[in-house]
Design a protein around this motif. Structure first.
Motif, PDB file in Angstrom:
ATOM      1  N   SER A  17       7.805  24.395 -35.917  1.00  0.00           N
ATOM      2  CA  SER A  17       7.952  24.159 -34.473  1.00  0.00           C
ATOM      3  C   SER A  17       7.589  22.723 -34.102  1.00  0.00           C
ATOM      4  CB  SER A  17       7.096  25.150 -33.675  1.00  0.00           C
ATOM      5  OG  SER A  17       5.727  24.977 -33.987  1.00  0.00           O
ATOM      6  N   GLU A  18       6.542  22.180 -34.740  1.00  0.00           N
ATOM      7  CA  GLU A  18       6.162  20.783 -34.479  1.00  0.00           C
ATOM      8  C   GLU A  18       7.239  19.830 -34.977  1.00  0.00           C
ATOM      9  OE1 GLU A  18       2.581  20.891 -36.766  1.00  0.00           O
ATOM     10  OE2 GLU A  18       1.325  20.891 -34.963  1.00  0.00           O
ATOM     11  N   ALA A  19       7.766  20.104 -36.167  1.00  0.00           N
ATOM     12  CA  ALA A  19       8.818  19.265 -36.734  1.00  0.00           C
ATOM     13  C   ALA A  19      10.033  19.253 -35.810  1.00  0.00           C
ATOM     14  CB  ALA A  19       9.213  19.770 -38.117  1.00  0.00           C
ATOM     15  N   GLY A  20      10.362  20.407 -35.284  1.00  0.00           N
ATOM     16  CA  GLY A  20      11.496  20.498 -34.360  1.00  0.00           C
ATOM     17  C   GLY A  20      11.279  19.634 -33.133  1.00  0.00           C
ATOM     18  N   LYS A  21      10.093  19.683 -32.567  1.00  0.00           N
ATOM     19  CA  LYS A  21       9.804  18.874 -31.381  1.00  0.00           C
ATOM     20  C   LYS A  21       9.949  17.385 -31.678  1.00  0.00           C
ATOM     21  CE  LYS A  21       6.601  22.174 -29.341  1.00  0.00           C
ATOM     22  NZ  LYS A  21       5.191  22.477 -29.050  1.00  0.00           N
ATOM     23  N   VAL A  22       9.377  16.954 -32.790  1.00  0.00           N
ATOM     24  CA  VAL A  22       9.418  15.536 -33.156  1.00  0.00           C
ATOM     25  C   VAL A  22      10.850  15.090 -33.441  1.00  0.00           C
ATOM     26  CG1 VAL A  22       8.739  13.852 -34.922  1.00  0.00           C
ATOM     27  CG2 VAL A  22       7.058  15.472 -34.032  1.00  0.00           C
ATOM     28  N   LEU A  23      11.536  15.816 -34.303  1.00  0.00           N
ATOM     29  CA  LEU A  23      12.875  15.406 -34.724  1.00  0.00           C
ATOM     30  C   LEU A  23      13.905  15.506 -33.603  1.00  0.00           C
ATOM     31  CD1 LEU A  23      12.832  17.000 -38.267  1.00  0.00           C
ATOM     32  CD2 LEU A  23      12.665  14.566 -37.696  1.00  0.00           C
ATOM     33  N   PHE A  24      13.852  16.588 -32.837  1.00  0.00           N
ATOM     34  CA  PHE A  24      14.836  16.746 -31.769  1.00  0.00           C
ATOM     35  C   PHE A  24      14.575  15.783 -30.614  1.00  0.00           C
ATOM     36  CE2 PHE A  24      15.440  21.013 -33.801  1.00  0.00           C
ATOM     37  CZ  PHE A  24      16.690  20.710 -34.330  1.00  0.00           C
ATOM     38  N   SER A  25      13.339  15.352 -30.437  1.00  0.00           N
ATOM     39  CA  SER A  25      13.070  14.308 -29.439  1.00  0.00           C
ATOM     40  C   SER A  25      13.795  13.021 -29.810  1.00  0.00           C
ATOM     41  CB  SER A  25      11.574  14.017 -29.332  1.00  0.00           C
ATOM     42  OG  SER A  25      10.892  15.075 -28.762  1.00  0.00           O
ATOM     43  N   LEU A  26      13.697  12.649 -31.087  1.00  0.00           N
ATOM     44  CA  LEU A  26      14.381  11.434 -31.547  1.00  0.00           C
ATOM     45  C   LEU A  26      15.902  11.570 -31.466  1.00  0.00           C
ATOM     46  CD1 LEU A  26      12.247  10.629 -34.705  1.00  0.00           C
ATOM     47  CD2 LEU A  26      12.416   9.235 -32.650  1.00  0.00           C
ATOM     48  N   ILE A  27      16.415  12.663 -31.978  1.00  0.00           N
ATOM     49  CA  ILE A  27      17.867  12.857 -31.994  1.00  0.00           C
ATOM     50  C   ILE A  27      18.424  12.950 -30.582  1.00  0.00           C
ATOM     51  CG2 ILE A  27      19.703  14.500 -32.579  1.00  0.00           C
ATOM     52  CD1 ILE A  27      18.235  14.975 -35.215  1.00  0.00           C
ATOM     53  N   ASN A  28      17.747  13.711 -29.714  1.00  0.00           N
ATOM     54  CA  ASN A  28      18.240  13.847 -28.346  1.00  0.00           C
ATOM     55  C   ASN A  28      18.206  12.522 -27.594  1.00  0.00           C
ATOM     56  OD1 ASN A  28      18.868  16.554 -28.645  1.00  0.00           O
ATOM     57  ND2 ASN A  28      16.879  17.248 -27.909  1.00  0.00           N
ATOM     58  N   SER A  29      17.217  11.701 -27.890  1.00  0.00           N
ATOM     59  CA  SER A  29      17.162  10.376 -27.271  1.00  0.00           C
ATOM     60  C   SER A  29      18.373   9.539 -27.693  1.00  0.00           C
ATOM     61  CB  SER A  29      15.864   9.682 -27.670  1.00  0.00           C
ATOM     62  OG  SER A  29      15.813   8.385 -27.150  1.00  0.00           O
ATOM     63  N   LYS A  30      18.717   9.568 -28.976  1.00  0.00           N
ATOM     64  CA  LYS A  30      19.879   8.827 -29.464  1.00  0.00           C
ATOM     65  C   LYS A  30      21.190   9.415 -28.915  1.00  0.00           C
ATOM     66  CE  LYS A  30      20.343   6.010 -31.991  1.00  0.00           C
ATOM     67  NZ  LYS A  30      20.665   4.614 -31.718  1.00  0.00           N
ATOM     68  N   ILE A  31      21.260  10.726 -28.806  1.00  0.00           N
ATOM     69  CA  ILE A  31      22.452  11.365 -28.233  1.00  0.00           C
ATOM     70  C   ILE A  31      22.622  10.918 -26.779  1.00  0.00           C
ATOM     71  CG2 ILE A  31      23.380  13.582 -27.425  1.00  0.00           C
ATOM     72  CD1 ILE A  31      22.331  14.776 -30.106  1.00  0.00           C
ATOM     73  N   ASN A  32      21.544  10.924 -26.020  1.00  0.00           N
ATOM     74  CA  ASN A  32      21.615  10.478 -24.625  1.00  0.00           C
ATOM     75  C   ASN A  32      22.054   9.019 -24.536  1.00  0.00           C
ATOM     76  OD1 ASN A  32      20.841  12.966 -23.611  1.00  0.00           O
ATOM     77  ND2 ASN A  32      18.679  12.419 -23.522  1.00  0.00           N
ATOM     78  N   PHE A  33      21.521   8.174 -25.408  1.00  0.00           N
ATOM     79  CA  PHE A  33      21.900   6.761 -25.419  1.00  0.00           C
ATOM     80  C   PHE A  33      23.405   6.605 -25.635  1.00  0.00           C
ATOM     81  CE2 PHE A  33      22.932   2.997 -27.927  1.00  0.00           C
ATOM     82  CZ  PHE A  33      22.513   1.995 -27.077  1.00  0.00           C
ATOM     83  N   HIS A  34      23.939   7.278 -26.637  1.00  0.00           N
ATOM     84  CA  HIS A  34      25.360   7.128 -26.946  1.00  0.00           C
ATOM     85  C   HIS A  34      26.253   7.792 -25.894  1.00  0.00           C
ATOM     86  CE1 HIS A  34      25.153   4.799 -30.569  1.00  0.00           C
ATOM     87  NE2 HIS A  34      24.149   5.560 -30.981  1.00  0.00           N
ATOM     88  N   ASN A  35      25.779   8.864 -25.278  1.00  0.00           N
ATOM     89  CA  ASN A  35      26.524   9.447 -24.158  1.00  0.00           C
ATOM     90  C   ASN A  35      26.635   8.456 -23.009  1.00  0.00           C
ATOM     91  OD1 ASN A  35      27.402  12.025 -24.970  1.00  0.00           O
ATOM     92  ND2 ASN A  35      25.384  12.898 -24.608  1.00  0.00           N
ATOM     93  N   LEU A  36      25.544   7.765 -22.711  1.00  0.00           N
ATOM     94  CA  LEU A  36      25.566   6.761 -21.645  1.00  0.00           C
ATOM     95  C   LEU A  36      26.469   5.591 -22.002  1.00  0.00           C
ATOM     96  CD1 LEU A  36      21.822   6.699 -20.516  1.00  0.00           C
ATOM     97  CD2 LEU A  36      23.796   7.502 -19.199  1.00  0.00           C
ATOM     98  N   GLU A  37      26.419   5.143 -23.258  1.00  0.00           N
ATOM     99  CA  GLU A  37      27.288   4.050 -23.696  1.00  0.00           C
ATOM    100  C   GLU A  37      28.760   4.448 -23.580  1.00  0.00           C
ATOM    101  OE1 GLU A  37      26.528   0.747 -24.984  1.00  0.00           O
ATOM    102  OE2 GLU A  37      24.768   1.343 -23.826  1.00  0.00           O
ATOM    103  N   ALA A  38      29.086   5.645 -24.001  1.00  0.00           N
ATOM    104  CA  ALA A  38      30.470   6.118 -23.932  1.00  0.00           C
ATOM    105  C   ALA A  38      30.927   6.231 -22.475  1.00  0.00           C
ATOM    106  CB  ALA A  38      30.600   7.466 -24.644  1.00  0.00           C
ATOM    107  N   PHE A  39      30.063   6.769 -21.629  1.00  0.00           N
ATOM    108  CA  PHE A  39      30.378   6.884 -20.205  1.00  0.00           C
ATOM    109  C   PHE A  39      30.593   5.505 -19.595  1.00  0.00           C
ATOM    110  CE2 PHE A  39      28.869   7.018 -15.776  1.00  0.00           C
ATOM    111  CZ  PHE A  39      29.814   7.894 -15.244  1.00  0.00           C
ATOM    112  N   SER A  40      29.722   4.566 -19.919  1.00  0.00           N
ATOM    113  CA  SER A  40      29.825   3.205 -19.401  1.00  0.00           C
ATOM    114  C   SER A  40      31.150   2.558 -19.807  1.00  0.00           C
ATOM    115  CB  SER A  40      28.651   2.371 -19.909  1.00  0.00           C
ATOM    116  OG  SER A  40      28.744   1.049 -19.466  1.00  0.00           O
TER     117      SER A  40
END
Length: 100
Positions: A17-40
């Motif tokens: 559960s801890e690993a999931g929190k750490v890893l998905f925080s990083l991945i979701n941050s990168k996903i959000n970044f690229h979603n914003l770049e694509a939208f822009s």
């Protein structure tokens, strides 16, 4: 002279559960970044950002694979060892749309 830096971003043994929190925080941050770049790109230039699209696909695939690893570790009562190093190299300036 090439300047290169390395930083330990993640290091340790984690419960699933801890690993999931750490890893998905990083991945979701990168996903959000690229979603914003694509939208822009769509809004500014009315074109698709192929780099962000490819990165999104890779990140979503990685996310699914990591979910499977975490589920496996959880079902087997195992932990996960995670080591992550970020490497930064100073390079010549990259041109952006603001430079044009």
């Amino acid at each position: 002279m090439k300047k290169e830096y390395q930083f330990k971003l993640i290091e340790g043994q984690f419960a699933p559960s801890e690993a999931g929190k750490v890893l998905f925080s990083l991945i979701n941050s990168k996903i959000n970044f690229h979603n914003l770049e694509a939208f822009s790109s769509r809004i500014r230039y009315n074109e698709e950002d192929s780099h962000s699209k490819n990165r999104l696909e890779s990140l979503l695939d990685a996310s699914e694979y990591i979910k499977q690893l975490i589920d496996e570790a959880s079902s087997k009562g195992m932990g996960l060892r995670i080591d992550s190093v970020i490497q930064i190299v100073l390079t010549s300036k990259v041109k952006t749309e603001l430079d044009v």
